[in-house]
Design an enzyme around this catalytic site. Structure first.
Site, mmCIF file in Angstrom:
data_model
loop_
_atom_site.group_PDB
_atom_site.id
_atom_site.type_symbol
_atom_site.label_atom_id
_atom_site.label_comp_id
_atom_site.label_asym_id
_atom_site.label_seq_id
_atom_site.Cartn_x
_atom_site.Cartn_y
_atom_site.Cartn_z
ATOM 1 N N GLY A 136 0.803 -1.232 0.000
ATOM 2 C CA GLY A 136 0.000 0.000 0.000
ATOM 3 C C GLY A 136 0.829 1.272 0.000
ATOM 4 O O GLY A 136 1.640 1.501 -0.907
ATOM 5 N N ASP A 203 -1.617 -13.527 -2.324
ATOM 6 C CA ASP A 203 -1.388 -12.084 -2.435
ATOM 7 C C ASP A 203 -0.003 -11.742 -1.853
ATOM 8 O O ASP A 203 0.788 -11.025 -2.467
ATOM 9 C CB ASP A 203 -2.512 -11.350 -1.673
ATOM 10 C CG ASP A 203 -2.328 -9.857 -1.636
ATOM 11 O OD1 ASP A 203 -2.650 -9.208 -2.639
ATOM 12 O OD2 ASP A 203 -1.853 -9.339 -0.606
ATOM 13 N N LYS A 207 3.566 -10.295 -3.784
ATOM 14 C CA LYS A 207 4.301 -9.114 -3.313
ATOM 15 C C LYS A 207 5.728 -9.503 -2.937
ATOM 16 O O LYS A 207 6.681 -8.786 -3.228
ATOM 17 C CB LYS A 207 3.571 -8.498 -2.112
ATOM 18 C CG LYS A 207 2.206 -7.910 -2.479
ATOM 19 C CD LYS A 207 1.392 -7.597 -1.238
ATOM 20 C CE LYS A 207 0.037 -7.002 -1.581
ATOM 21 N NZ LYS A 207 -0.880 -6.936 -0.434
HETATM 22 N N1 HSE Z 1 -6.038 -7.488 -0.247
HETATM 23 C C1 HSE Z 1 -4.814 -6.800 -0.059
HETATM 24 C C2 HSE Z 1 -4.526 -6.761 1.429
HETATM 25 C C3 HSE Z 1 -4.924 -5.400 -0.619
HETATM 26 O O1 HSE Z 1 -5.376 -7.161 2.220
HETATM 27 O O2 HSE Z 1 -3.436 -6.375 1.798
HETATM 28 C C4 HSE Z 1 -3.623 -4.771 -0.914
HETATM 29 O O3 HSE Z 1 -2.855 -5.495 -1.804
#
Ligand code: HSE
Length: 440
Positions: A136, A203, A207
């Site tokens: 973020g 996710d 990253k």
């Molecule tokens: N779904 C992701 C999170 C959003 O919860 O971090 C940001 O990549």
């Protein structure tokens, strides 16, 4: 007077709408910082009529993302649609091929196609900025790529998924169920469209693959990441962690080892007093261990419209200023192939929770199996059904009781062999719960 940077945005969800709003609201500050204005000239999204709470008057509505990508009146193409393939991929390729700069928050796309896109950007002279794809609002891409360009990085690890950290924090602090916490994360706009992507660790893996490439100068290799999610974490683990001086976090860890680069995502016991253990809720944190410097930890909001839009806007500002960093910090041709360190060779401490037969000799049998693999036990406790933890006392009782072990550092391979032996001894019921320990 330099002409304003003309921006076209594809995707007007929470992030896209916030970017439009911020450019409108912070126009003066941005133009002071960049030496020129930033102007949104074209947008597109699935629905033209949806209410978004931003003023789109005076901005051209394009028929599709490709129309913006090839529009000669657009200098910078901002992709906020998401999705690993088309239309995002073709539109970004077209924009880069026409010499435009691209800003995207699309981690799936960068993790899968980042190298190909970076090569296109290099070839045609545009920027490819993706700060919002990882953690973020935390400027970790810039930190690794530019801020630490003079430092050799040995390890980068962190809490990279706000949804998982939010769920684990609330389960621990408020005793809520996994399902209720996930529902709240979705309501607050943190979770992915398919929340399995968050809670199963993918996710975080995407990253991490991006961060590992930036940290070690290697090609992005998502398939080299070992992944476990948080769905097996029970309230009993969070309670035991607290009692033993730990907290459970979903960590992504990339580390240089003697056998290659280890990239792993899994629930992790971290010492309760460590700085990473203090990071609660949707907040993300990334720690970078570098040669000759103390670890650097960056902490900040990792999910949600405002956090992501902040990173997108910083990337647009770089394009406006004419700053163009190579997308992965060096030319694509100079990125090394990733040598994957096999997970079986991972070394560290382990937390193990077993449902053990409550009979004399059970603890001795478990300890023997661990000793056979040269695994040393740091502590072993038996939890009685009333919730108290005592030293193991193998009194005769019929129903299985949870036994919790913490080991000193050992190898993953040895741990797997020991637990297989314990299972074939039939002194436990069900599968053992195993959580790796990361000490810093
Ligand atoms: N779904 C992701 C999170 C959003 O919860 O971090 C940001 O990549």
């Amino acid at each position: 007077m330099i002409a304003p940077l003309r921006v076209g945005i594809a995707g007007l969800g929470t992030v896209g709408a916030e970017v439009v709003r911020l450019i409108e609201q912070q126009g003066k500050i941005l133009s002071a910082r960049c030496g020129r204005g930033i102007k949104v000239v074209a947008v597109t999204a699935r629905s033209k009529t949806k209410k978004r709470g931003v003023d789109l008057r005076g901005i051209r509505w394009a028929k599709d993302p490709m129309a913006i990508a090839v529009d000669p009146e657009v200098d910078c193409f901002v992709e906020l649609m998401g999705g690993v393939g088309d239309p995002a991929l073709s539109a970004i390729e077209a924009a880069l091929a026409s010499g435009k700069s691209v800003v995207t928050a699309n981690k799936a796309l960068i993790a899968r196609h980042g190298l190909k896109l970076a090569a296109l950007a290099e070839q045609h002279g545009g920027a490819l900025n993706y700060e919002a794809a990882v953690a973020g609002a935390i400027p970790v891409v810039k930190t690794l790529r530019e801020g630490l360009a003079g430092t050799g990085v040995d390890r980068v690890y962190g809490i990279l998924n706000g949804t998982c950290n939010y769920i684990l924090s609330r389960m621990e602090q408020e005793g809520l169920s996994f399902a209720d916490c996930l529902k709240d994360a979705q309501r607050l706009g943190y979770a992915e469209a398919n929340p399995s992507f968050d809670v199963d660790g993918h996710d975080t893996a995407q990253k991490l693959a991006i961060l590992a490439s930036l940290a070690f100068g290697t090609k992005v290799a998502q398939s080299a990441v070992y992944v476990e999610g948080i769905t097996s974490i029970a309230a009993a683990d969070l309670r035991a962690a607290a009692e033993l001086g730990y907290r459970v976090k979903l960590l992504g860890v990339a580390v240089r080892t003697a056998t290659g680069i280890e990239q792993r995502v899994h629930p992790t016991m971290v010492p309760r007093t460590s700085s990473i253990a203090q990071v609660m809720g949707v907040t993300n944190a990334v720690t970078i261990d570098g040669a000759g410097i103390s670890p650097i930890t960056l902490v900040g909001p990792g999910a949600g419209g405002a956090a992501t839009a902040s990173a997108v806007l910083a990337d647009i500002a770089d394009v406006a200023r004419g700053v163009r960093a190579l997308p992965f910090g060096r030319p694509v041709a100079k990125l090394a192939a990733t040598t994957k360190a096999p997970m079986e060779r991972h070394e560290g401490g382990y937390y193990i929770r077993l449902m053990a037969r409550d009979l004399a000799g059970t603890a001795a049998r478990i300890a023997t199996r661990l000793a056979e693999q040269k695994i040393s036990i740091e502590s072993i406790v038996q939890r009685h059904p009333d919730g108290m933890i005592d030293a193991v006392d193998a009194t005769k009782k019929s129903s299985p009781v949870p036994v919790i072990l913490i080991t000193y550092a050992t190898s993953e391979d040895a741990m797997r062999r020991a637990l297989q032996a314990v299972q074939s001894d039939k002194v436990i019921s069900g599968r053992p719960q195993v959580i790796r320990i990361e000490k810093n």
